[in-house]
Scaffold this motif. Structure first.
Motif, PDB file in Angstrom:
ATOM      1  N   VAL A 119       0.825  -1.209   0.000  1.00 18.77           N
ATOM      2  CA  VAL A 119       0.000   0.000   0.000  1.00 18.77           C
ATOM      3  C   VAL A 119       0.862   1.263   0.000  1.00 18.77           C
ATOM      4  O   VAL A 119       0.528   2.253  -0.671  1.00 18.77           O
ATOM      5  CB  VAL A 119      -0.991  -0.005   1.190  1.00 18.77           C
ATOM      6  N   HIS A 120       1.975   1.226   0.679  1.00 20.48           N
ATOM      7  CA  HIS A 120       2.804   2.424   0.733  1.00 20.48           C
ATOM      8  C   HIS A 120       3.504   2.670  -0.609  1.00 20.48           C
ATOM      9  O   HIS A 120       3.608   3.813  -1.050  1.00 20.48           O
ATOM     10  CB  HIS A 120       3.802   2.325   1.884  1.00 20.48           C
ATOM     11  N   ASN A 172       1.039   4.101  -2.808  1.00 24.01           N
ATOM     12  CA  ASN A 172       0.816   5.513  -2.465  1.00 24.01           C
ATOM     13  C   ASN A 172       1.991   6.403  -2.860  1.00 24.01           C
ATOM     14  O   ASN A 172       1.983   7.603  -2.567  1.00 24.01           O
ATOM     15  CB  ASN A 172       0.607   5.661  -0.943  1.00 24.01           C
ATOM     16  N   VAL A 228       5.057   6.121  -1.650  1.00 25.50           N
ATOM     17  CA  VAL A 228       5.954   6.330  -0.511  1.00 25.50           C
ATOM     18  C   VAL A 228       6.797   5.056  -0.363  1.00 25.50           C
ATOM     19  O   VAL A 228       6.756   4.355   0.647  1.00 25.50           O
ATOM     20  CB  VAL A 228       5.172   6.627   0.789  1.00 25.50           C
ATOM     21  N   SER A 251       8.698   3.758   2.608  1.00 22.80           N
ATOM     22  CA  SER A 251       8.004   3.105   3.716  1.00 22.80           C
ATOM     23  C   SER A 251       7.517   1.717   3.317  1.00 22.80           C
ATOM     24  O   SER A 251       6.673   1.133   4.007  1.00 22.80           O
ATOM     25  CB  SER A 251       6.819   3.959   4.186  1.00 22.80           C
ATOM     26  N   VAL A 302       6.716  -1.985   3.032  1.00 23.04           N
ATOM     27  CA  VAL A 302       6.680  -2.924   4.161  1.00 23.04           C
ATOM     28  C   VAL A 302       7.756  -4.002   4.046  1.00 23.04           C
ATOM     29  O   VAL A 302       8.130  -4.626   5.042  1.00 23.04           O
ATOM     30  CB  VAL A 302       5.282  -3.596   4.314  1.00 23.04           C
ATOM     31  N   ALA A 322      -3.507  -1.527   7.226  1.00 23.96           N
ATOM     32  CA  ALA A 322      -2.238  -0.976   6.739  1.00 23.96           C
ATOM     33  C   ALA A 322      -2.424   0.355   6.018  1.00 23.96           C
ATOM     34  O   ALA A 322      -1.515   1.181   5.987  1.00 23.96           O
ATOM     35  CB  ALA A 322      -1.561  -1.971   5.819  1.00 23.96           C
ATOM     36  N   GLU A 323      -3.588   0.585   5.433  1.00 24.71           N
ATOM     37  CA  GLU A 323      -3.801   1.833   4.687  1.00 24.71           C
ATOM     38  C   GLU A 323      -3.635   3.057   5.585  1.00 24.71           C
ATOM     39  O   GLU A 323      -3.021   4.031   5.207  1.00 24.71           O
ATOM     40  CB  GLU A 323      -5.196   1.865   4.041  1.00 24.71           C
ATOM     41  N   ARG A 381      -0.738   7.921   8.087  1.00 28.09           N
ATOM     42  CA  ARG A 381      -0.051   6.898   7.298  1.00 28.09           C
ATOM     43  C   ARG A 381       1.237   7.475   6.724  1.00 28.09           C
ATOM     44  O   ARG A 381       1.375   8.703   6.632  1.00 28.09           O
ATOM     45  CB  ARG A 381      -0.960   6.426   6.165  1.00 28.09           C
ATOM     46  N   PRO A 382       2.177   6.638   6.312  1.00 29.87           N
ATOM     47  CA  PRO A 382       3.344   7.158   5.605  1.00 29.87           C
ATOM     48  C   PRO A 382       2.892   8.002   4.408  1.00 29.87           C
ATOM     49  O   PRO A 382       2.013   7.586   3.641  1.00 29.87           O
ATOM     50  CB  PRO A 382       4.060   5.884   5.136  1.00 29.87           C
TER      51      PRO A 382
END
Lengths: 349, 349
Positions: free
Chosen positions: A93-94, A97, A99, A102, A104, B239-240, B263-264
């Protein structure tokens, strides 16, 4: 193979280390064509960050893929690739997004991966790249030596300067000031211009950097710093002030200067790794509505966008590399950066 | 006329004071229809902010214009007006940038203006309004009593909650968490919903505020705070995480909670007046790319946009006022706020 290892302050050596091996089916092995020394590498070199035991160094590199694991589908042996300064899966997810720092499952070079397996540093002949599909960006064709500096800059400093400008909200017509005349600050000037800044003011007291700042698009250069620098900026810009101030140093003084230099309602886009920042001036930020945006740059997010312009020659951060040395001379590279004799040193295998 | 004066901790009185007079051709005099007590008024009441000598109180009010100076063209005697919590010229570069709280000629109620002339507080029968054209917003028609709370909220808490949401970057689909269950935090829920938030989580451990949070659009309410609160939010959102966290308290603990809850790559939109914040968690902000946006809300910038919706009844922050008292009972109003018996108290002339 040969790789740089730091043993303590002022003690970086090139030594024999084991060749990287494929450890996971998502790995690739890259033969490094060029790497470089980062301002943050100097923390250990200067003894600011302790060196408990000898460690590999380097987190910026470009090179040619030699081998890929069974799961790797986006790069192939023979591809010239850019490695951002952190590896990332591209799927969590990061990462989605934007990012990737970050991620995981991600991490940094010259350390260990999420499974605790060793990861090589960029200042060496070869690197095992975890999560190769998410991490590496293939460059079309076979770039010549002239393009190497510009491509290498995409592994960190150009993307980092860009992150500061993007998160700081630089847009068409913005008035921008840049605190920090290192490679990142200089790249931030390029980034601000590229995003349409109407005026860019650089803070620098160092002649070669002042010159490069102007070459990269700074309209004005202010040699003073701190309160004096802020006052000089005020003289220059009048009541309007700077819409966006880019902070590319990471010290308490630089951050205070950046906050004070922003106009009411303005933004500080910061990418300087915080180093000894004891307290942000939160009351001043609050009363003047100065926002603080940024952080460690997810440069992977920006390579796809910036690469075509570097290849076309319309964006050229390459000149931040004002000294090139062979990997064997890594000690001299650190020394030149430490003494500010070079802005940024490129190392060739 | 009568006006509220604080003499020391737990000692607010209504006393006779001189009637306001027109001192400048840009002034207006407004007869206060309704005013209120702000969380920040409690700092003096609680002894957190010292009271060196008796001072007027109140910075939120609505009322009817009684008199205007020769230079005033945008409001007329008889107009029902909203006064934002700071006065501003509307013409300087900062006002034009929508940062009226940094107006070069502006200031706050219950103090002095740029010329050093006394300015009345909102908790009184009448107020001299400096820079009336830039400051006051006329409400079309003659709003009835039912609209008073909603209009009064536009003088501060609704615009402040909105500022947090706007600067925090709430948009269609955002996942938002709100730290702070005072009137501003509650209004931030309304604002986030209005800007299209897909999900809003409120932190509150106080039953009447939890109820109002849900009524204003919170999908979930978390009673825990601090690390426990952050962990509970993590359970809820997975996680979001939260794209935007609104910080509407201003303490070290609330700020740490807000940064950790984002979040990040997320944003903290903060409007809580910093009170005892010793150090923002800059390393955590940097490593996780959590940006900090906001500051003292230029509510004047938002009244034009929000007023039509309040008049139409599609936006109703009025329920934050859960107790109405006559000005004569101002001591009881402060007490009720201090004891958390009321969320926010409206005072009527």
């Amino acid at each position: 193979m040969r790789a740089a290892i730091i043993h303590g302050p002022q003690d970086v050596r090139v030594e024999d280390v084991p060749d990287p091996a494929m450890l996971r089916p998502s790995d690739a092995v890259v033969r490094v064509e060029a790497s470089c020394v980062c301002g943050s590498d100097l923390w250990r070199y200067r003894g600011i960050r302790p060196v408990a035991h000898p460690v590999r160094m380097g987190h910026e590199f470009v090179g040619v893929v030699e081998e890929v694991g069974a799961e790797v589908t986006r790069v192939s042996p023979g591809d010239f690739v850019i490695a951002p300064f952190a590896f990332s899966c591209g799927e969590c997810v990061h990462c989605r997004n934007g990012v990737q720092t970050s991620c995981v499952r991600g991490g940094g070079w010259a350390g260990t991966d999420a499974d605790g397996l060793p990861v090589d540093g960029g200042q060496g002949e070869r690197v095992r790249v975890p999560l190769a599909d998410g991490t590496l960006v293939a460059v079309p064709g076979a770039p010549g030596d002239a393009l190497l500096p510009g491509l290498l800059a995409l592994s960190d400093v150009m993307g980092t300067g860009h992150h500061a400008a993007v998160r700081g909200g630089v847009r068409e017509g913005s008035v921008v000031a840049v605190v920090g005349d290192g490679a990142v600050g200089l790249c931030a000037i390029l980034a601000a211009r590229r995003l349409g800044a109407a005026r860019v003011v650089a803070f620098s007291s160092h002649a070669p950097r002042q010159e490069l700042a102007r070459r990269f698009g700074a309209d004005d250069v202010i040699a003073a710093r701190g309160d004096e620098g802020v006052a000089a900026l005020g003289e220059l810009l009048g009541a309007e002030g700077a819409d966006v101030v880019i902070e590319a140093v990471g010290t308490q003084g630089a951050m205070e200067q950046a906050v004070a230099a922003a106009r009411p309602g303005g933004n500080v886009g910061y990418v300087g790794v915080p180093n000894g920042i004891t307290a942000l001036p939160v009351k001043q930020m609050f009363n003047r509505n100065v926002s603080l945006l940024g952080g460690v740059a997810p440069v992977r997010a920006y390579i796809d966008e910036l690469l075509p312009e570097v290849l076309a020659g319309t964006l050229d951060p390459g000149p931040v590399f004002d000294l090139t040395l062979p990997l064997a001379d890594v000690a001299r590279a650190y020394e030149a950066m430490d003494r500010r004799e070079a802005i940024k040193v490129m190392l060739r295998g």
